[in-house]
Design an enzyme around this catalytic site. Structure first.
Site, PDB file in Angstrom:
ATOM      1  N   GLY A 231       0.831  -1.199   0.000  1.00 48.09           N
ATOM      2  CA  GLY A 231       0.000   0.000   0.000  1.00 48.09           C
ATOM      3  C   GLY A 231       0.862   1.243   0.000  1.00 48.09           C
ATOM      4  N   ASP A 232       2.140   1.089  -0.377  1.00 48.93           N
ATOM      5  CA  ASP A 232       3.054   2.235  -0.350  1.00 48.93           C
ATOM      6  C   ASP A 232       4.072   2.102  -1.473  1.00 48.93           C
ATOM      7  OD1 ASP A 232       4.773   4.423   0.803  1.00 48.93           O
ATOM      8  OD2 ASP A 232       3.303   4.260   2.421  1.00 48.93           O
ATOM      9  N   ASP A 233       5.317   2.576  -1.253  1.00 45.01           N
ATOM     10  CA  ASP A 233       6.307   2.498  -2.328  1.00 45.01           C
ATOM     11  C   ASP A 233       6.761   1.058  -2.536  1.00 45.01           C
ATOM     12  OD1 ASP A 233       6.242   5.236  -2.738  1.00 45.01           O
ATOM     13  OD2 ASP A 233       7.859   5.625  -1.313  1.00 45.01           O
TER      14      ASP A 233
END
Ligand SMILES: *[C@@H]1O[C@H](CO)[C@@H](O)[C@H](O)[C@H]1NC(C)=O
Ligand SMILES: *[C@@H]1O[C@H](CO)[C@@H](O)[C@H](O)[C@H]1NC(C)=O
Ligand SMILES: *[C@@H]1O[C@H](CO)[C@@H](O)[C@H](O)[C@H]1NC(C)=O
Ligand SMILES: *[C@@H]1O[C@H](CO)[C@@H](O)[C@H](O)[C@H]1NC(C)=O
Ligand SMILES: *[C@@H]1O[C@H](CO)[C@@H](O)[C@H](O)[C@H]1NC(C)=O
Ligand SMILES: *[C@@H]1O[C@H](CO)[C@@H](O)[C@H](O)[C@H]1NC(C)=O
Ligand SMILES: *[C@@H]1O[C@H](CO)[C@@H](O)[C@H](O)[C@H]1NC(C)=O
Ligand SMILES: *[C@@H]1O[C@H](CO)[C@@H](O)[C@H](O)[C@H]1NC(C)=O
Ligand SMILES: *[C@@H]1O[C@H](CO)[C@@H](O)[C@H](O)[C@H]1NC(C)=O
Ligand SMILES: *[C@@H]1O[C@H](CO)[C@@H](O)[C@H](O)[C@H]1NC(C)=O
Ligand SMILES: *[C@@H]1O[C@H](CO)[C@@H](O)[C@H](O)[C@H]1NC(C)=O
Length: 427
Positions: A231-233
């Site tokens: 849900g991020d990089d």
């Protein structure tokens, strides 16, 4: 190039290690079973065989209940099973339960691998189980802050000439990987899977900060064959990453592949140089599981004013990202294919960033995206970007319109419509 040469060297040494006879000792482990604590036997095996020896974990789940460092010297670990970190987040969130060796943003670690001349092979049957679901549920009601003690799953720290292969990381509570203060490291085969399975939170991103890997103060790094659900990089290239090669990287959901954030520490310049990525696949997944699929590739720095201090705030940092090549990216339904901004942490009236992005080459992008512009470059007026090169950027807008390109404070570019470098403002 150095990274490529190193890769050949690492394959040769892997062959030597595989021949077997040079091990001073061999340790074999199997899981103790339900309700038992495996931490003691794991630590004892690494102490006995981590220097010059071979450690073999049979398949299964090893219950790890406290922080652990593996110091591996001329050593091989065959990790057929999972190190399963107990899900008691109240325990792990106490300061003394984790290490704080990752300088950037004071992030916490529950498991550190250090040493030299080692290989950990997890055979695609083992690795780490982070048991992240209760963490993700808990942090839906508690603010998520950098440096708040959520532990990253696998930390490679002050290591040289190490290889991590065929390694699975399930349900990381926080960053899946970080490699820091290390050189000549190869990751070949890494799966990170931060997938919410609690129906109460379907359609929301409850897994922020589950970055696939953050790189910091590392030279000669190879990342190959990654499969990251986040849900991020997917990858975050942070300060002082040099001579890095990433290839065959699949990113499922999240923010995309990042160079940044950079320039967070006013007194600590971030130099990023010679970072090549090839064969990237950035894919939107079922929005019930993960609603975000932000960018294909993006570059980000903090702005020019110091606002608060790290781990959470910062800005005003100097340095550069240069000599970047990104080639052969397939994007499936990303929001924005290519972006650059220098306004992380910005408040109105702030000074523009002096952090420099230069000589970025992006070649052969295909696939689809949702929202114009296709290329959204906003360099700082205090550090306009020279030498941006684009070739065969052929990503299709799903709504059917014509692609748009925005370039602010770009000194020179080739490959995009000429109007794209026409908005250099005075600083
Ligand atoms: C792990 O060990 C702890 C401490 O002995 C124990 O309470 C817990 O039940 C164990 N967990 C599992 C999954 O076996
Ligand atoms: C790791 O082990 C090597 C060899 O035994 C030793 O020289 C080194 O100091 C150890 N490093 C740490 C961090 O303990
Ligand atoms: C825990 O460590 C963090 C980071 O080092 C520090 O800011 C915080 O004050 C510490 N908390 C306690 C209770 O010691
Ligand atoms: C990630 O985990 C989820 C839930 O267990 C599973 O459905 C999904 O197939 C996994 N993804 C990958 C790429 O392994
Ligand atoms: C790319 O990596 C995946 C694992 O993420 C692997 O299954 C696949 O075989 C790799 N492809 C190539 C061409 O090596
Ligand atoms: C990066 O390396 C330079 C020396 O080359 C050093 O001055 C600087 O502090 C380093 N920055 C970080 C973030 O470690
Ligand atoms: C980047 O690559 C060039 C060309 O190979 C090399 O001369 C330079 O030293 C590298 N930069 C760093 C920081 O290693
Ligand atoms: C730009 O980067 C490429 C790839 O690292 C390198 O070969 C080239 O020399 C660089 N160009 C300049 C002007 O520094
Ligand atoms: C693209 O993603 C959106 C959700 O953001 C979804 O509604 C749409 O069906 C997807 N389109 C395609 C062609 O995959
Ligand atoms: C761009 O991609 C589309 C769809 O994949 C393809 O039909 C078209 O030939 C490509 N155009 C160029 C210039 O490569
Ligand atoms: C835009 O960049 C091109 C190629 O570098 C250059 O020829 C042109 O003069 C630039 N235009 C402006 C307005 O800066």
């Amino acid at each position: 190039m150095q990274a490529l040469l190193y890769l050949v060297g690492s394959l040769l040494s892997a062959v030597l290690v595989a021949s077997g006879s040079q091990y001073a000792s061999t340790c074999n482990l199997s899981p103790l079973g339900a309700g038992q604590d495996d931490t003691d036997q794991v630590m004892a095996a690494i102490e006995q065989c981590g220097d010059g020896g071979l450690t073999v974990f049979e398949e299964g789940e090893y219950n790890i209940t406290r922080k652990m460092t593996w110091n591996l010297t001329s050593s091989r670990v065959e990790l057929h099973g999972y190190l399963s970190f107990q899900p008691d987040y109240e325990y792990w969130l106490q300061n003394s339960s984790t290490y704080r060796v990752v300088y950037i943003q004071s992030q916490a670690s529950w498991f550190i691998v250090t040493g030299s001349d080692f290989e950990i092979d997890a055979y695609n049957t083992g690795g780490i189980n982070g048991n992240g679901q209760p963490w993700w549920d808990y942090f839906t009601t508690v603010p998520r802050l950098d440096g708040d003690g959520r532990p990253l799953a696998l930390t490679v720290y002050q290591a040289t000439r190490g290889t991590i292969s065929n390694f699975l990381i399930e349900a990381p509570p926080f960053w899946c990987n970080c490699v820091a203060e290390s050189s000549d490291i190869v990751y070949d085969g890494m799966l990170c899977n931060a997938t919410n399975t609690n129906p109460e939170f379907y359609g929301q991103n409850i897994v922020p900060n589950t970055d696939g890997i953050d790189t910091y103060r590392v030279d000669n790094l190879v990342l190959r064959n990654f499969d990251i659900t986040t849900g991020d990089d997917c990858i975050a290239v942070k300060g002082n990453t040099t001579n890095m090669l990433a290839s065959n990287i699949t990113c499922r959901g999240g923010n995309g592949i990042a160079y940044g954030s950079l320039g967070q520490y006013v007194d600590l310049p971030d130099y990023v140089e010679n970072v090549t990525m090839t064969d990237l696949h950035v894919l939107r997944i079922n929005p019930e599981i993960q609603p975000n699929m932000g960018s294909g590739v993006y570059f980000k720095s903090w702005d020019g004013t110091v606002n608060g201090s790290p781990p959470d705030n910062g800005g005003g940092g100097l340095g550069y990202v240069k000599n970047v090549v990104i080639r052969d990216a397939f994007l499936d339904n990303v929001t924005t294919p290519i972006a650059l901004y220098q306004t992380n942490g910005a408040q109105s009236g702030d000074a523009p960033s002096k952090y420099q992005f230069a000589n970025l080459t992006l070649l052969s992008f295909t696939g689809t995206y949702q929202k114009n512009p296709l290329v959204d470059i906003a360099c700082s007026p205090a550090a306009p970007c020279p030498d941006l090169t684009f070739e065969n950027i052929n990503v299709t807008l799903l709504s059917g319109g014509t692609p748009a390109y925005e370039c602010e404070n770009v000194l020179s570019q080739t490959g995009l419509p000429v109007t794209c470098n026409s908005t250099v403002s005075s600083s």
